[in-house]
Design a protein around this motif. Sequence first.
Motif, PDB file in Angstrom:
ATOM      1  N   ARG A   1       0.870   3.982  -2.953  1.00  0.00           N
ATOM      2  CA  ARG A   1       0.488   5.349  -2.781  1.00  0.00           C
ATOM      3  C   ARG A   1       1.789   6.480  -3.222  1.00  0.00           C
ATOM      4  O   ARG A   1       1.479   7.397  -3.652  1.00  0.00           O
ATOM      5  CB  ARG A   1       0.304   5.632  -1.223  1.00  0.00           C
ATOM      6  CG  ARG A   1      -1.127   5.060  -0.669  1.00  0.00           C
ATOM      7  CD  ARG A   1      -1.437   5.424   0.800  1.00  0.00           C
ATOM      8  NE  ARG A   1      -2.773   4.961   1.211  1.00  0.00           N
ATOM      9  CZ  ARG A   1      -3.298   5.166   2.223  1.00  0.00           C
ATOM     10  NH1 ARG A   1      -2.514   5.659   3.252  1.00  0.00           N
ATOM     11  NH2 ARG A   1      -4.496   4.779   2.344  1.00  0.00           N
TER      12      ARG A   1
ATOM     13  N   LEU B   1      -5.247   4.416  -6.965  1.00  0.00           N
ATOM     14  CA  LEU B   1      -4.129   3.470  -6.224  1.00  0.00           C
ATOM     15  C   LEU B   1      -4.070   4.168  -4.869  1.00  0.00           C
ATOM     16  O   LEU B   1      -3.746   3.377  -3.710  1.00  0.00           O
ATOM     17  CB  LEU B   1      -2.964   3.956  -7.011  1.00  0.00           C
ATOM     18  CG  LEU B   1      -2.689   3.432  -8.432  1.00  0.00           C
ATOM     19  CD1 LEU B   1      -1.589   3.855  -9.086  1.00  0.00           C
ATOM     20  CD2 LEU B   1      -2.629   1.780  -8.212  1.00  0.00           C
ATOM     21  N   TRP B   2      -4.370   5.203  -4.400  1.00  0.00           N
ATOM     22  CA  TRP B   2      -4.160   5.714  -3.162  1.00  0.00           C
ATOM     23  C   TRP B   2      -4.951   4.952  -1.963  1.00  0.00           C
ATOM     24  O   TRP B   2      -4.620   4.610  -0.947  1.00  0.00           O
ATOM     25  CB  TRP B   2      -4.641   7.018  -2.943  1.00  0.00           C
ATOM     26  CG  TRP B   2      -4.507   7.843  -1.570  1.00  0.00           C
ATOM     27  CD1 TRP B   2      -5.362   7.890  -0.626  1.00  0.00           C
ATOM     28  CD2 TRP B   2      -3.548   8.328  -1.018  1.00  0.00           C
ATOM     29  NE1 TRP B   2      -4.921   8.656   0.537  1.00  0.00           N
ATOM     30  CE2 TRP B   2      -3.473   8.790   0.446  1.00  0.00           C
ATOM     31  CE3 TRP B   2      -1.834   8.457  -1.556  1.00  0.00           C
ATOM     32  CZ2 TRP B   2      -2.386   9.259   1.202  1.00  0.00           C
ATOM     33  CZ3 TRP B   2      -0.854   9.045  -0.549  1.00  0.00           C
ATOM     34  CH2 TRP B   2      -1.416   9.558   0.878  1.00  0.00           C
ATOM     35  N   PHE B   3      -6.013   4.499  -2.614  1.00  0.00           N
ATOM     36  CA  PHE B   3      -7.134   3.876  -1.743  1.00  0.00           C
ATOM     37  C   PHE B   3      -6.961   2.455  -2.012  1.00  0.00           C
ATOM     38  O   PHE B   3      -7.948   1.613  -1.349  1.00  0.00           O
ATOM     39  CB  PHE B   3      -8.576   4.199  -2.028  1.00  0.00           C
ATOM     40  CG  PHE B   3      -8.747   5.640  -1.472  1.00  0.00           C
ATOM     41  CD1 PHE B   3      -8.978   5.965  -0.001  1.00  0.00           C
ATOM     42  CD2 PHE B   3      -8.769   7.036  -2.217  1.00  0.00           C
ATOM     43  CE1 PHE B   3      -9.112   7.059   0.697  1.00  0.00           C
ATOM     44  CE2 PHE B   3      -9.110   7.957  -1.632  1.00  0.00           C
ATOM     45  CZ  PHE B   3      -9.417   8.201  -0.450  1.00  0.00           C
TER      46      PHE B   3
ATOM     47  N   GLY C   1      -4.559   7.878  -9.787  1.00  0.00           N
ATOM     48  CA  GLY C   1      -3.679   8.077  -8.893  1.00  0.00           C
ATOM     49  C   GLY C   1      -4.820   7.894  -7.479  1.00  0.00           C
ATOM     50  O   GLY C   1      -4.173   7.351  -6.397  1.00  0.00           O
ATOM     51  N   VAL C   2      -5.894   8.694  -7.447  1.00  0.00           N
ATOM     52  CA  VAL C   2      -6.754   8.419  -6.317  1.00  0.00           C
ATOM     53  C   VAL C   2      -7.467   6.793  -6.019  1.00  0.00           C
ATOM     54  O   VAL C   2      -7.377   6.587  -4.961  1.00  0.00           O
ATOM     55  CB  VAL C   2      -8.289   9.307  -6.843  1.00  0.00           C
ATOM     56  CG1 VAL C   2      -9.352   9.044  -5.776  1.00  0.00           C
ATOM     57  CG2 VAL C   2      -7.756  10.698  -7.047  1.00  0.00           C
TER      58      VAL C   2
ATOM     59  N   LEU D   1       0.830  -1.066   0.115  1.00  0.00           N
ATOM     60  CA  LEU D   1       0.031   0.028  -0.011  1.00  0.00           C
ATOM     61  C   LEU D   1       0.841   1.256  -0.092  1.00  0.00           C
ATOM     62  O   LEU D   1       0.482   2.308  -0.694  1.00  0.00           O
ATOM     63  CB  LEU D   1      -0.894   0.081   1.204  1.00  0.00           C
ATOM     64  CG  LEU D   1      -1.844   1.208   1.252  1.00  0.00           C
ATOM     65  CD1 LEU D   1      -3.058   1.230   0.025  1.00  0.00           C
ATOM     66  CD2 LEU D   1      -2.582   1.090   2.728  1.00  0.00           C
TER      67      LEU D   1
ATOM     68  N   ALA E   1       0.766   6.681  -6.609  1.00  0.00           N
ATOM     69  CA  ALA E   1      -0.343   7.406  -6.767  1.00  0.00           C
ATOM     70  C   ALA E   1      -0.297   8.869  -6.738  1.00  0.00           C
ATOM     71  O   ALA E   1      -0.764   9.855  -7.676  1.00  0.00           O
ATOM     72  CB  ALA E   1      -1.504   7.273  -5.563  1.00  0.00           C
ATOM     73  N   VAL E   2       0.737   9.420  -5.765  1.00  0.00           N
ATOM     74  CA  VAL E   2       1.273  10.747  -5.753  1.00  0.00           C
ATOM     75  C   VAL E   2       1.943  11.277  -6.819  1.00  0.00           C
ATOM     76  O   VAL E   2       1.769  12.229  -7.465  1.00  0.00           O
ATOM     77  CB  VAL E   2       2.223  10.954  -4.629  1.00  0.00           C
ATOM     78  CG1 VAL E   2       2.753  12.415  -4.701  1.00  0.00           C
ATOM     79  CG2 VAL E   2       1.400  10.585  -3.096  1.00  0.00           C
ATOM     80  N   GLU E   3       2.918  10.388  -7.742  1.00  0.00           N
ATOM     81  CA  GLU E   3       3.187  10.521  -8.847  1.00  0.00           C
ATOM     82  C   GLU E   3       2.378  11.163 -10.099  1.00  0.00           C
ATOM     83  O   GLU E   3       2.657  11.632 -10.734  1.00  0.00           O
ATOM     84  CB  GLU E   3       4.381   9.520  -8.988  1.00  0.00           C
ATOM     85  CG  GLU E   3       5.281   9.588 -10.337  1.00  0.00           C
ATOM     86  CD  GLU E   3       4.708   9.226 -11.799  1.00  0.00           C
ATOM     87  OE1 GLU E   3       5.188   9.819 -12.814  1.00  0.00           O
ATOM     88  OE2 GLU E   3       3.759   8.176 -11.474  1.00  0.00           O
ATOM     89  N   ARG E   4       1.333   9.919 -10.013  1.00  0.00           N
ATOM     90  CA  ARG E   4       0.160  10.031 -11.152  1.00  0.00           C
ATOM     91  C   ARG E   4      -0.528  11.429 -10.776  1.00  0.00           C
ATOM     92  O   ARG E   4      -0.867  12.184 -11.874  1.00  0.00           O
ATOM     93  CB  ARG E   4      -0.683   8.884 -10.782  1.00  0.00           C
ATOM     94  CG  ARG E   4      -0.133   7.531 -11.536  1.00  0.00           C
ATOM     95  CD  ARG E   4       0.562   7.396 -12.755  1.00  0.00           C
ATOM     96  NE  ARG E   4       0.913   5.956 -13.103  1.00  0.00           N
ATOM     97  CZ  ARG E   4       2.027   5.728 -12.991  1.00  0.00           C
ATOM     98  NH1 ARG E   4       2.917   6.365 -12.417  1.00  0.00           N
ATOM     99  NH2 ARG E   4       2.332   4.514 -13.439  1.00  0.00           N
ATOM    100  N   VAL E   5      -0.886  11.753  -9.671  1.00  0.00           N
ATOM    101  CA  VAL E   5      -1.504  13.099  -9.546  1.00  0.00           C
ATOM    102  C   VAL E   5      -0.874  14.292  -9.826  1.00  0.00           C
ATOM    103  O   VAL E   5      -1.311  15.076 -10.502  1.00  0.00           O
ATOM    104  CB  VAL E   5      -2.081  13.002  -7.991  1.00  0.00           C
ATOM    105  CG1 VAL E   5      -2.932  14.478  -7.700  1.00  0.00           C
ATOM    106  CG2 VAL E   5      -3.153  12.042  -7.728  1.00  0.00           C
TER     107      VAL E   5
END
Length: 278
Positions: free
Chosen positions: A77, A170-172, A167-168, A73, A80-84
């Motif tokens: 995350r 993947l974060w969750f 990204g969102v 996880l 996810a930050v990189e994608r956002v």
Amino acid sequence: MSIDWDRRHCSRKGHITYAPDDLRLRARLHAPTAVGEVWRCLRCGDFVLGEPHGSGPAELAPVVPRGRALRDLFILRFLAVERVLRGLLVVVAAWAIWKFSNSQDAVRRLFEDDLTVFRPVAEHFGYDLDHSPVVDTIQKTFDYKKSTLHGVAAGLGAYALIEVVEGVGLWFGKRWAEYLAVVATAAFLPIEVYELTEKMSWFKVGTLALNIAAVLYILIGKRLFGLRGGHAAFEAERRSASLMEVEEAAGEPPAPLPVRQRPAGTAAADRLPSADPR
């Protein structure tokens, strides 16, 4: 030095406790103390003072990520930050192209006026602005049709939306986001390889390596598209690491040994006639 992902997460997010209806299992997760009852955290395994956060049947207990699942996880995350962030940068680029398309003539005039002002300075330092590759590229953009620029802006906007949604998700830790990440990232790998053949840079090499590593990690580690047993094997592995499942299995009474596995001599004793109580 190994990281205790369970305690690290509990120290930041807090413990999670649960009181199962099964009295045998409840006894393994609960203990009375002089200061009150304590319940075992489903993530780190430490006993926590106070009432449990939930109760009910053991099969309805929350499946709390532990160990490797928490490490996975954390990596997801990071991706996810990189994608956002990438999506937000693309949004800025799409907005800039859209604004440029609506004021293309004004920007052309401003650029040509500035070019006239800076031409003597550039000639003084021996730089020919009229044959500069950068200037030629900028001047070519002024010849693009407005509809073409709108199409490019719309395409970049759609790409940015995919990146942000990915990204969102993947974060969750959503499984659909993992599929989206693999498909979307793999689709752009040929383009990144082509860009490297045109012009090599360490940034492009690093980006390509990161994307390849992300695709392989999610694809294999998360057992997507049926790999390594698929979703069923992934869920079984995730539940096997659950503290509730571990304690429930540990509390099972040992199964009786079949006759062929009993100690030597017992099988022969089974065949002896029993003594007549009379």
